[in-house]
Design a protein around this motif. Structure first.
Motif, PDB file in Angstrom:
ATOM      1  N   THR A  62      26.938 -14.489  -4.049  1.00 52.56           N
ATOM      2  CA  THR A  62      26.960 -16.060  -4.200  1.00 52.56           C
ATOM      3  C   THR A  62      25.599 -16.358  -4.843  1.00 52.56           C
ATOM      4  N   PRO A  63      25.864 -17.016  -6.108  1.00 48.37           N
ATOM      5  CA  PRO A  63      24.845 -17.359  -6.856  1.00 48.37           C
ATOM      6  C   PRO A  63      23.769 -18.211  -6.196  1.00 48.37           C
ATOM      7  N   HIS A  64      22.503 -17.874  -6.384  1.00 50.85           N
ATOM      8  CA  HIS A  64      21.048 -18.450  -5.835  1.00 50.85           C
ATOM      9  C   HIS A  64      21.171 -18.252  -4.413  1.00 50.85           C
ATOM     10  N   VAL A  65      22.247 -17.374  -3.970  1.00 47.32           N
ATOM     11  CA  VAL A  65      21.942 -16.840  -2.340  1.00 47.32           C
ATOM     12  C   VAL A  65      21.723 -15.473  -2.234  1.00 47.32           C
ATOM     13  N   GLY A  66      22.788 -14.651  -2.926  1.00 43.57           N
ATOM     14  CA  GLY A  66      22.487 -13.371  -3.035  1.00 43.57           C
ATOM     15  C   GLY A  66      23.775 -12.454  -2.473  1.00 43.57           C
ATOM     16  N   THR A  67      23.522 -11.013  -2.181  1.00 44.93           N
ATOM     17  CA  THR A  67      24.653 -10.336  -2.064  1.00 44.93           C
ATOM     18  C   THR A  67      24.758 -10.135  -0.425  1.00 44.93           C
ATOM     19  N   THR A  68      25.972 -10.908   0.255  1.00 43.42           N
ATOM     20  CA  THR A  68      26.102 -10.818   1.594  1.00 43.42           C
ATOM     21  C   THR A  68      27.139  -9.563   1.974  1.00 43.42           C
ATOM     22  N   VAL A  69      26.655  -8.927   3.048  1.00 42.85           N
ATOM     23  CA  VAL A  69      27.788  -7.884   3.690  1.00 42.85           C
ATOM     24  C   VAL A  69      28.493  -8.488   4.550  1.00 42.85           C
ATOM     25  N   ILE A  70      30.021  -8.190   4.075  1.00 46.39           N
ATOM     26  CA  ILE A  70      31.064  -9.182   4.947  1.00 46.39           C
ATOM     27  C   ILE A  70      31.814  -8.378   5.804  1.00 46.39           C
ATOM     28  N   ASN A  71      31.863  -6.986   5.647  1.00 47.43           N
ATOM     29  CA  ASN A  71      32.778  -6.050   6.096  1.00 47.43           C
ATOM     30  C   ASN A  71      32.216  -4.856   6.292  1.00 47.43           C
ATOM     31  N   ARG A  72      32.184  -4.050   7.419  1.00 49.01           N
ATOM     32  CA  ARG A  72      31.842  -2.542   7.491  1.00 49.01           C
ATOM     33  C   ARG A  72      32.953  -1.572   6.694  1.00 49.01           C
ATOM     34  N   GLY A  73      34.088  -2.088   6.643  1.00 50.92           N
ATOM     35  CA  GLY A  73      35.264  -1.280   6.402  1.00 50.92           C
ATOM     36  C   GLY A  73      36.199  -0.760   7.509  1.00 50.92           C
ATOM     37  N   ALA A  74      37.233  -0.624   7.056  1.00 52.41           N
ATOM     38  CA  ALA A  74      38.194  -0.179   8.261  1.00 52.41           C
ATOM     39  C   ALA A  74      38.094   1.160   8.619  1.00 52.41           C
ATOM     40  N   LEU A  75      37.441   1.933   7.917  1.00 52.17           N
ATOM     41  CA  LEU A  75      37.140   3.422   8.369  1.00 52.17           C
ATOM     42  C   LEU A  75      36.308   3.520   9.758  1.00 52.17           C
ATOM     43  N   LEU A  76      35.603   2.338   9.923  1.00 54.69           N
ATOM     44  CA  LEU A  76      34.674   2.852  10.986  1.00 54.69           C
ATOM     45  C   LEU A  76      35.121   2.779  12.442  1.00 54.69           C
TER      46      LEU A  76
END
Length: 262
Positions: A62-76
């Motif tokens: 997101t511009p002016h916010v940063g990079t957010t982790v939104i999912n750990r992945g299905a394999l967990l």
């Protein structure tokens, strides 16, 4: 190392960090500038690696916010379900695959029956070994893996990400979700092809493991056949024993006589 290999290696590293909770869902990754400094790479390399994570649905930028982790992945969750059988994810991490051969293969009986696939089915066949844990250590397994013939993107992915399980690549590339692993373990003599790749004697004792990875609709996503030389594999399974009451059908006097030697 080429720029392409470097950004793919970084992407693999960050995918693993997210999947294992190093970067929890909802948190921000370091900025591009910080990642450049941490990894010692260019901005182009950082952006290329982040693009792969974004394609896999793990992050949102997101511009002016940063990079957010939104999912750990299905394999967990898949790994947690498998943990009572074997730690496949740890196997892949510590013993990465080394591809030997990739080809189209027509499944014939009895193999097609064992894999629960139609006789005459045409698949992509991957032949590989799992490397040993240390320098000079012999390989621990020879595996053949069978997937749909139209999943050709797996060929490139399997080469680029040797530390990731094939089922994880399938889940991420084709938006599939493995919900069940059907596994058969048996003692077999080591076949000639496997013996050659494992530096072992043809016909020597081996453990053969056949696995089918299935989604919720019953579709087989991946079939694997692995041979482990008898001296290079250990299978551990811990079972908890529930509290049990003595059956009323047992004659306690019989056990008294046995204890007394009468």
């Amino acid at each position: 190392m080429t720029r392409e290999l470097l950004y793919r290696k970084l992407a693999e590293k960050w995918i693993r960090a997210i999947s294992t909770g190093v970067h929890p869902v909802g948190t921000l990754l370091p900025s591009e500038q910080e990642l450049m400094k941490i990894e010692g790479v260019s901005r182009h390399t950082v952006r290329a690696a982040l693009k792969i994570l974004e394609q896999y649905g793990l992050i949102k930028r997101t511009p002016h916010v940063g990079t957010t982790v939104i999912n750990r992945g299905a394999l967990l969750s898949f790994n947690r379900q498998l943990s009572t059988l074997s730690d496949l994810d740890r196997l892949a991490e510590r013993n990465p695959r080394k591809l030997l051969d990739i080809r189209e293969a027509v499944l014939e009986r009895p193999l097609s029956d064992e894999l629960h696939r139609p006789a005459g089915d045409v698949c992509i066949r991957f032949s590989m070994i799992r490397t040993g844990a240390g320098d000079g250590a012999p390989p621990i397994a020879w595996t053949t893996e069978y997937v749909r013939r139209d999943w050709i993107e797996l060929i490139r992915a399997a080469k680029d990400y040797p530390h990731l399980l094939m089922i994880e690549l399938i889940e991420r590339l084709y938006k599939k979700r493995c919900t069940e692993v059907r596994q058969v373990i048996e003692a077999r003599a080591l076949p000639e092809e496997g013996a050659r790749h494992l530096n072992a004697a043809t016909g020597s004792p081996a453990l053969r493991i056949v696995r089918n990875y299935v989604d919720e609709s019953g579709e087989i996503l991946l079939s694997t056949v692995s041979y482990h030389p008898g001296d290079r594999y250990a299978f551990n399974l811990n079972a908890r024993v529930p509290d049990r009451k003595r059956s009323e059908r047992l004659d306690e006097t019989l056990f008294d006589r046995l204890r007394n030697g009468s």
